[in-house]
Structure formats: structure tokens, C-alpha cells
Design a protein around this motif. Structure first.
Motif, PDB file in Angstrom:
ATOM      1  N   UNK A  15      59.987 -16.629  -6.608  1.00 44.58           N
ATOM      2  CA  UNK A  15      60.259 -17.893  -5.912  1.00 44.58           C
ATOM      3  C   UNK A  15      59.627 -17.974  -4.532  1.00 44.58           C
ATOM      4  N   UNK A  16      59.118 -16.855  -4.019  1.00 42.91           N
ATOM      5  CA  UNK A  16      58.435 -16.845  -2.729  1.00 42.91           C
ATOM      6  C   UNK A  16      56.920 -16.864  -2.871  1.00 42.91           C
ATOM      7  N   UNK A  17      56.430 -17.025  -4.109  1.00 43.85           N
ATOM      8  CA  UNK A  17      54.994 -17.088  -4.353  1.00 43.85           C
ATOM      9  C   UNK A  17      54.318 -15.739  -4.482  1.00 43.85           C
ATOM     10  N   UNK A  18      55.097 -14.638  -4.505  1.00 43.91           N
ATOM     11  CA  UNK A  18      54.502 -13.309  -4.665  1.00 43.91           C
ATOM     12  C   UNK A  18      54.262 -13.050  -6.143  1.00 43.91           C
ATOM     13  N   UNK A  19      53.119 -12.447  -6.449  1.00 40.55           N
ATOM     14  CA  UNK A  19      52.767 -12.152  -7.839  1.00 40.55           C
ATOM     15  C   UNK A  19      53.651 -11.058  -8.412  1.00 40.55           C
ATOM     16  N   UNK A  20      53.989 -11.215  -9.679  1.00 46.62           N
ATOM     17  CA  UNK A  20      54.815 -10.242 -10.383  1.00 46.62           C
ATOM     18  C   UNK A  20      53.967  -9.457 -11.371  1.00 46.62           C
ATOM     19  N   UNK A  21      54.300  -8.196 -11.599  1.00 44.60           N
ATOM     20  CA  UNK A  21      53.548  -7.424 -12.590  1.00 44.60           C
ATOM     21  C   UNK A  21      53.844  -7.907 -14.007  1.00 44.60           C
ATOM     22  N   UNK A  22      52.889  -7.688 -14.902  1.00 44.84           N
ATOM     23  CA  UNK A  22      53.105  -7.945 -16.327  1.00 44.84           C
ATOM     24  C   UNK A  22      53.795  -6.710 -16.906  1.00 44.84           C
ATOM     25  N   UNK A  23      54.838  -6.922 -17.704  1.00 49.38           N
ATOM     26  CA  UNK A  23      55.638  -5.808 -18.218  1.00 49.38           C
ATOM     27  C   UNK A  23      55.852  -5.976 -19.710  1.00 49.38           C
ATOM     28  N   UNK A  24      55.777  -4.860 -20.408  1.00 46.13           N
ATOM     29  CA  UNK A  24      55.962  -4.835 -21.854  1.00 46.13           C
ATOM     30  C   UNK A  24      56.841  -3.637 -22.196  1.00 46.13           C
ATOM     31  N   UNK A  25      57.744  -3.807 -23.155  1.00 47.36           N
ATOM     32  CA  UNK A  25      58.592  -2.714 -23.654  1.00 47.36           C
ATOM     33  C   UNK A  25      58.133  -2.397 -25.068  1.00 47.36           C
ATOM     34  N   UNK A  26      57.797  -1.128 -25.303  1.00 48.00           N
ATOM     35  CA  UNK A  26      57.449  -0.668 -26.645  1.00 48.00           C
ATOM     36  C   UNK A  26      58.647   0.103 -27.196  1.00 48.00           C
ATOM     37  N   UNK A  27      59.123  -0.300 -28.351  1.00 47.00           N
ATOM     38  CA  UNK A  27      60.246   0.389 -28.971  1.00 47.00           C
ATOM     39  C   UNK A  27      59.663   1.531 -29.804  1.00 47.00           C
TER      40      UNK A  27
END
Length: 159
Positions: A15-27
Motif C-alpha cells: 500500500x506504500x508503493x514498495x515492490x513485493x517479491x514473487x513467492x511460490x510454495x512447492x508441496x
């Protein structure tokens, strides 16, 4: 009603315009139809409740067992205290800051976390080998190669 396919943009902002990392969960261990799950920020819930992002089909798990929190500082894990216990890496934990390649083991399940800071082409973690994250960040692959998308996959609120 047929399932709607979902699309994912790894270039999310908080919400502050900072980029977020892409995240994936592998089961890695556990019975599943789709072994790869994309984490939709900011929270990814794990538990027995049908509206959790990852439903753990085992009677030992409470409705909400734990969660992943994605923010501009990275990805953190929090166990909410109910059995079964959680091991991240080789340590029993209640909470942990996660890095790319970390494993989470709880009950009969094992998950591998994949984290990529897409804008800086920097993997946040222990694995240093090049792969789809680096290819995507370098413009060599599209989003369909970054996270394998399953046409029948849905987010819990789309069921």
C-alpha cells in the motif's frame, strides 16, 4: 460451473508503493492435485479450513495453523501455536524469516519456498543457481514460464 483461470503479476506493490517479491510454495510431501501454489500477498493461510489458501487435509490440523506474510522486507512464516509443530530448515520454530529454498515441515507435509525479487533479479535465499526466476527478471521468459499456471486452478474465493 467451470473454474476460472487466474493470472498473476509478480510486480505487486504494497500500500506504500514498495515492490513485493514473487513467492511460490512447492508441496514436496503430501497428497495434492497441484503441487505448485502462487502466494497472493500479503497473507497466505495454511490450515484445515476450506477458505485457507492451502488446505491441509489432515484431522490433526486446526482451522488456521500458520501463515506466510509477504511484504517489502521479504517473506515471513508464523505458526499460530496449535499442533503439529513446525520445522523450518532444521529448527523447530514458531516464526521465521524465509529465504528462497527454505523448507517447512509440519505433520505429514513438506513445503519448499521459492522467493524472487523480480525487479532486482535477486533471489532471496540459499539457492544460487540460475533458473526461471533469473530468466524472467532478465526478460527471457514470460509469466507463463515463471509460474506454471494451471487452467483449472482457482483462488479459494473463486470456488
Amino acid at each position: 460451473m467451470p473454474h476460472k483461470p487466474f493470472t498473476v503479476s509478480p510486480l505487486r506493490e504494497d500500500r506504500f508503493g514498495r515492490r513485493l517479491p514473487a513467492v511460490q510454495v512447492e508441496i514436496v510431501r503430501g497428497r495434492v492435485r497441484r503441487p505448485l501454489r502462487i502466494v497472493k500477498p500479503p497473507l497466505f493461510l495454511l490450515g484445515a479450513a476450506g477458505d485457507c489458501d492451502l488446505v491441509l487435509g489432515d484431522p490433526r490440523f486446526p482451522q488456521v495453523h500458520s501463515y506466510l506474510l509477504v511484504n517489502s522486507d521479504g517473506v515471513s512464516f508464523r505458526h499460530l501455536g496449535s499442533a503439529p509443530e513446525v520445522v523450518v530448515g532444521n529448527r523447530r520454530v514458531e516464526s521465521a524469516q524465509l529465504l528462497d529454498g527454505d523448507t517447512i515441515i509440519t505433520g505429514p507435509f513438506e513445503f519448499k519456498i521459492r522467493i524472487c525479487d523480480v525487479l532486482s533479479n535477486h533471489r532471496r535465499g540459499r539457492d544460487s543457481a540460475a533458473g526461471p526466476f533469473e530468466d524472467f527478471a532478465a526478460g527471457k521468459r514470460g509469466i507463463e514460464n515463471f509460474f506454471p499456471l494451471d487452467d483449472s486452478a482457482t483462488w479459494p474465493n473463486e470456488r
